[in-house]
Design a protein around this motif. Structure first.
Motif, PDB file in Angstrom:
ATOM      1  N   THR A   1      17.478   2.959  -9.484  1.00  0.00           N
ATOM      2  CA  THR A   1      17.936   4.280  -9.921  1.00  0.00           C
ATOM      3  C   THR A   1      17.933   4.367 -11.447  1.00  0.00           C
ATOM      4  OG1 THR A   1      19.353   4.456  -7.964  1.00  0.00           O
ATOM      5  CG2 THR A   1      19.822   5.949  -9.791  1.00  0.00           C
ATOM      6  N   PHE A   2      18.412   3.320 -12.090  1.00  0.00           N
ATOM      7  CA  PHE A   2      18.432   3.289 -13.556  1.00  0.00           C
ATOM      8  C   PHE A   2      17.018   3.341 -14.128  1.00  0.00           C
ATOM      9  CE2 PHE A   2      18.346   0.851 -17.548  1.00  0.00           C
ATOM     10  CZ  PHE A   2      19.229   1.605 -18.306  1.00  0.00           C
ATOM     11  N   LEU A   3      16.123   2.531 -13.540  1.00  0.00           N
ATOM     12  CA  LEU A   3      14.738   2.520 -14.002  1.00  0.00           C
ATOM     13  C   LEU A   3      14.089   3.883 -13.798  1.00  0.00           C
ATOM     14  CD1 LEU A   3      12.228   1.010 -15.033  1.00  0.00           C
ATOM     15  CD2 LEU A   3      11.788   0.303 -12.654  1.00  0.00           C
ATOM     16  N   GLY A   4      14.357   4.495 -12.624  1.00  0.00           N
ATOM     17  CA  GLY A   4      13.781   5.798 -12.335  1.00  0.00           C
ATOM     18  C   GLY A   4      14.260   6.875 -13.282  1.00  0.00           C
ATOM     19  N   GLN A   5      15.542   6.806 -13.661  1.00  0.00           N
ATOM     20  CA  GLN A   5      16.077   7.789 -14.603  1.00  0.00           C
ATOM     21  C   GLN A   5      15.564   7.541 -16.020  1.00  0.00           C
ATOM     22  OE1 GLN A   5      20.321   7.414 -14.084  1.00  0.00           O
ATOM     23  NE2 GLN A   5      20.377   8.781 -12.325  1.00  0.00           N
ATOM     24  N   LEU A   6      15.284   6.266 -16.329  1.00  0.00           N
ATOM     25  CA  LEU A   6      14.836   5.912 -17.675  1.00  0.00           C
ATOM     26  C   LEU A   6      13.349   6.174 -17.877  1.00  0.00           C
ATOM     27  CD1 LEU A   6      15.738   4.544 -20.374  1.00  0.00           C
ATOM     28  CD2 LEU A   6      14.971   2.370 -19.366  1.00  0.00           C
ATOM     29  N   ALA A   7      12.547   5.786 -16.882  1.00  0.00           N
ATOM     30  CA  ALA A   7      11.085   5.858 -17.049  1.00  0.00           C
ATOM     31  C   ALA A   7      10.410   6.752 -16.027  1.00  0.00           C
ATOM     32  CB  ALA A   7      10.496   4.438 -16.971  1.00  0.00           C
ATOM     33  N   GLY A   8      11.176   7.536 -15.279  1.00  0.00           N
ATOM     34  CA  GLY A   8      10.593   8.390 -14.251  1.00  0.00           C
ATOM     35  C   GLY A   8      10.679   7.727 -12.891  1.00  0.00           C
TER      36      GLY A   8
ATOM     37  N   PHE B   1       8.810   2.768  -7.849  1.00  0.00           N
ATOM     38  CA  PHE B   1       7.886   2.360  -6.789  1.00  0.00           C
ATOM     39  C   PHE B   1       6.824   1.387  -7.298  1.00  0.00           C
ATOM     40  CE2 PHE B   1       9.793   6.230  -5.154  1.00  0.00           C
ATOM     41  CZ  PHE B   1      10.103   5.845  -3.863  1.00  0.00           C
ATOM     42  N   TRP B   2       6.455   1.485  -8.569  1.00  0.00           N
ATOM     43  CA  TRP B   2       5.585   0.468  -9.143  1.00  0.00           C
ATOM     44  C   TRP B   2       6.298  -0.893  -9.138  1.00  0.00           C
ATOM     45  CZ3 TRP B   2       0.667   1.222  -9.561  1.00  0.00           C
ATOM     46  CH2 TRP B   2       0.141   2.483  -9.867  1.00  0.00           C
ATOM     47  N   ALA B   3       7.579  -0.898  -9.501  1.00  0.00           N
ATOM     48  CA  ALA B   3       8.341  -2.147  -9.518  1.00  0.00           C
ATOM     49  C   ALA B   3       8.485  -2.735  -8.120  1.00  0.00           C
ATOM     50  CB  ALA B   3       9.721  -1.900 -10.138  1.00  0.00           C
ATOM     51  N   ILE B   4       8.723  -1.876  -7.119  1.00  0.00           N
ATOM     52  CA  ILE B   4       8.846  -2.354  -5.735  1.00  0.00           C
ATOM     53  C   ILE B   4       7.541  -2.977  -5.268  1.00  0.00           C
ATOM     54  CG2 ILE B   4       9.249  -1.651  -3.347  1.00  0.00           C
ATOM     55  CD1 ILE B   4      11.111   0.532  -4.422  1.00  0.00           C
ATOM     56  N   SER B   5       6.413  -2.422  -5.687  1.00  0.00           N
ATOM     57  CA  SER B   5       5.115  -2.980  -5.312  1.00  0.00           C
ATOM     58  C   SER B   5       4.963  -4.401  -5.842  1.00  0.00           C
ATOM     59  CB  SER B   5       3.986  -2.092  -5.856  1.00  0.00           C
ATOM     60  OG  SER B   5       4.057  -0.782  -5.324  1.00  0.00           O
ATOM     61  N   VAL B   6       5.454  -4.640  -7.047  1.00  0.00           N
ATOM     62  CA  VAL B   6       5.399  -5.988  -7.626  1.00  0.00           C
ATOM     63  C   VAL B   6       6.249  -6.958  -6.808  1.00  0.00           C
ATOM     64  CG1 VAL B   6       5.997  -7.379  -9.655  1.00  0.00           C
ATOM     65  CG2 VAL B   6       4.919  -5.137  -9.944  1.00  0.00           C
TER      66      VAL B   6
ATOM     67  N   LEU C   1       0.824  -1.209   0.000  1.00  0.00           N
ATOM     68  CA  LEU C   1       0.000   0.000   0.000  1.00  0.00           C
ATOM     69  C   LEU C   1       0.860   1.261   0.000  1.00  0.00           C
ATOM     70  CD1 LEU C   1      -2.727   1.476   0.263  1.00  0.00           C
ATOM     71  CD2 LEU C   1      -2.545   1.173   2.751  1.00  0.00           C
ATOM     72  N   GLY C   2       1.882   1.287   0.842  1.00  0.00           N
ATOM     73  CA  GLY C   2       2.751   2.450   0.931  1.00  0.00           C
ATOM     74  C   GLY C   2       3.479   2.730  -0.363  1.00  0.00           C
ATOM     75  N   ASN C   3       3.937   1.684  -1.030  1.00  0.00           N
ATOM     76  CA  ASN C   3       4.677   1.890  -2.283  1.00  0.00           C
ATOM     77  C   ASN C   3       3.768   2.267  -3.440  1.00  0.00           C
ATOM     78  OD1 ASN C   3       7.721   1.286  -2.073  1.00  0.00           O
ATOM     79  ND2 ASN C   3       6.791  -0.285  -0.790  1.00  0.00           N
ATOM     80  N   LEU C   4       2.552   1.730  -3.455  1.00  0.00           N
ATOM     81  CA  LEU C   4       1.594   2.145  -4.475  1.00  0.00           C
ATOM     82  C   LEU C   4       1.255   3.628  -4.319  1.00  0.00           C
ATOM     83  CD1 LEU C   4      -0.875  -0.900  -4.623  1.00  0.00           C
ATOM     84  CD2 LEU C   4       0.796  -0.208  -6.359  1.00  0.00           C
TER      85      LEU C   4
END
Length: 393
Positions: free
Chosen positions: A148-155, A160-165, A80-83
Motif C-alpha cells: 500500500t505504501f509503495l503504491g501510494q508512493l510510486a503508483g 504489482f511489479w514488486a509482487i512479480s519479483v 504472468l497474472g501480476n505482470l
C-alpha cells in the motif's frame, strides 16, 4: 523444517500479496479507471471466485502429474497474472489479470499443503502445513502495508511489479529447494477423491469456512473506505493501520494453531463468536480513532485464529483424499471471500454507509457459528468421525 518449506512459504507470501495487497489500493485503482467503489471491489470478489475454480477444477485436472513441476507451472501463471496487472490499460484487462493470477492460488495451496506434509515426518506434518500457510499471514503483516505504501508512493502499478519479483524468487526457490520427497503423485483414484466432497462433515466444514472468511474478507475489502471516510484517517495512515491488522493475523495464526490442537470445534466457536462481536463494536465505534486502532489489531487476531481450525477440520474428515480435501477448504474460503466482498459491496452501495460492510461481516460470522453448531449436532446424532485422526476434538 526443511528449506523447501521456506520456498513454499515464499510462494504463499507472494500469493497473499496478490490477494490482499489490492485492498489498500482500491481507492487509487477506482479513481484511475473511473469506476465506483463496488465495481472496484470486483477485483477482490472475482479473484476469490477464480481461486475457488482453481482449487477444485485445476487441482482435479492436474492431479496425476508430479507435484513439483506443477508448483513451478503454477508460479509461472502467478507471475504472468501480476505482470498483466501492472500493465493493464483498462479495468476489464485488470479483471482478466486477476483471474489469471487467481487460478494458481487455490491449486498452489491445495497441492503445496500435501507437498509440505511429505517434506517432513508424519508427526510434524501439521507444523509443516502451518509454516507454508504462514506466508499468507506474513504478507498481511509486512507485505500488504508495504504494498500500500509503495503504491501510494510510486503508483499502484508498482506494487504489482514488486509482487512479480517475489513470484520469480519463489519459483527459483521451489526449483532448487523442494526435493523429490515432496514430489509424489496423488495415490488414489479420482472417483474416490471426489466422494470426499459429498461427505456430510466435509460439506458442513466448507460451509463454516464460507461464512467465516466471507465476513472477514468482505468487511476487510472496503476497510480503506471506512477508515478514511468514517474514522477520518488520512490515506497516508492506511499502511500503518493495515500493518496492525497484519500483525494481528500473524499472532492469530499462531494462537489459533495451538488452540485447534486442543479442540478444533471449541476454538472455532470462540473465534467466530468473538469475530461477530468485534464487527458490531467496530461499526458502532468507527468514528472513535483510538477504538479503531485497537479493533484493527483484534480483528486480525480473531479472524485468522480461525484459519488453522478451519483447515484442520476439513482435513480430519477427508484424511484419505488429502489433495482434493485440502482443495475443498481452499475453495470454500475463497467462495466466502467472493460472496462476502460482493454482498458487502451491495450493502455499501445501497446504504451509502461505509460501516455497512462491518454489519454484514457480523452476520456472516454469526451464520458460520450457526453452521458449526449444526455440524457438531450431526456428529453427535450420526456418530460421524474423521477418516484419519489422531484425536477427536
Amino acid at each position: 523444517m526443511t528449506w523447501g518449506l521456506i520456498a513454499l512459504a515464499l510462494g504463499g507470501f507472494g500469493i497473499g500479496l496478490t490477494e490482499f495487497g489490492i485492498v489498500g489500493l482500491l481507492p487509487e485503482i477506482a479513481d484511475d479507471f473511473g469506476v465506483r467503489e463496488d465495481t472496484a471491489g470486483l477485483l477482490v470478489s472475482v479473484y476469490a471466485l477464480s481461486v475457488a475454480v482453481g482449487a477444485l477444477g485445476l487441482t482435479v485436472a492436474v492431479r496425476r502429474f508430479s507435484r513439483k513441476p506443477l508448483l513451478l507451472a503454477l508460479m509461472c501463471l502467478f507471475i504472468l497474472g501480476n505482470l498483466l496487472s501492472a500493465l493493464a490499460p483498462t479495468f476489464a484487462v485488470m479483471l482478466l489479470a486477476r483471474v489469471i493470477a487467481a487460478l494458481c492460488h487455490g491449486a498452489y495451496f491445495s497441492i503445496g499443503a500435501v507437498v509440505a506434509s511429505q517434506l517432513v515426518e508424519k508427526s510434524r506434518a501439521a507444523q509443516a502445513i502451518a509454516l507454508m500457510f504462514a506466508g499468507l499471514t506474513v504478507a498481511n503483516v509486512l507485505g500488504v502495508p508495504a504494498g500500500t505504501f509503495l503504491g501510494q508512493l510510486a503508483g499502484w502499478r508498482s506494487t504489482f511489479w514488486a509482487i512479480s519479483v517475489v513470484g520469480i524468487a519463489a519459483m527459483i526457490g521451489i526449483a532448487v529447494l523442494v526435493n523429490r520427497r515432496g514430489d509424489e503423485q496423488s495415490p488414489g483414484g479420482l472417483s474416490a477423491e471426489l466422494r470426499v466432497v459429498l461427505r456430510g462433515q466435509v460439506l458442513a466444514s466448507a460451509l463454516v469456512s464460507v461464512g467465516a472468511f466471507g465476513g472477514l474478507v468482505g468487511a476487510f475489502t472496503y476497510i480503506a473506505f471506512t477508515l478514511t471516510h468514517v474514522s477520518g484517517f488520512a490515506s497516508a495512515s492506511l499502511p500503518w493501520l493495515l500493518l496492525l491488522f497484519g500483525v494481528g493475523s500473524f499472532i492469530g495464526n499462531l494462537l489459533g494453531g495451538r488452540a485447534a490442537d486442543r479442540g478444533v470445534d471449541r476454538s472455532l466457536a470462540v473465534a467466530l463468536a468473538t469475530m461477530s462481536i468485534l464487527f458490531v463494536a467496530f461499526a458502532l465505534l468507527a468514528e472513535v480513532k483510538a477504538a479503531v486502532v485497537v479493533l484493527m489489531l483484534l480483528l486480525g487476531i480473531v479472524g485468522f485464529a480461525s484459519a488453522p481450525a478451519l483447515q484442520l477440520r476439513v482435513m480430519r474428515f477427508a484424511g484419505d483424499a488429502p489433495t482434493l480435501g485440502s482443495g475443498v477448504n481452499i475453495a470454500a474460503l475463497n467462495v466466502g471471500n467472493a460472496l462476502g466482498a460482493w454482498v458487502c459491496g451491495l450493502a455499501l452501495t445501497a446504504s451509502s454507509a461505509y460501516v455497512a460492510p462491518l454489519w454484514v461481516g457480523a452476520l456472516f460470522a454469526s451464520a458460520a457459528l450457526a453452521a458449526l453448531g449444526a455440524a457438531r449436532r450431526m456428529v453427535a446424532l450420526n456418530g460421524a468421525a474423521p477418516k484419519q485422526s489422531s484425536k477427536q476434538s
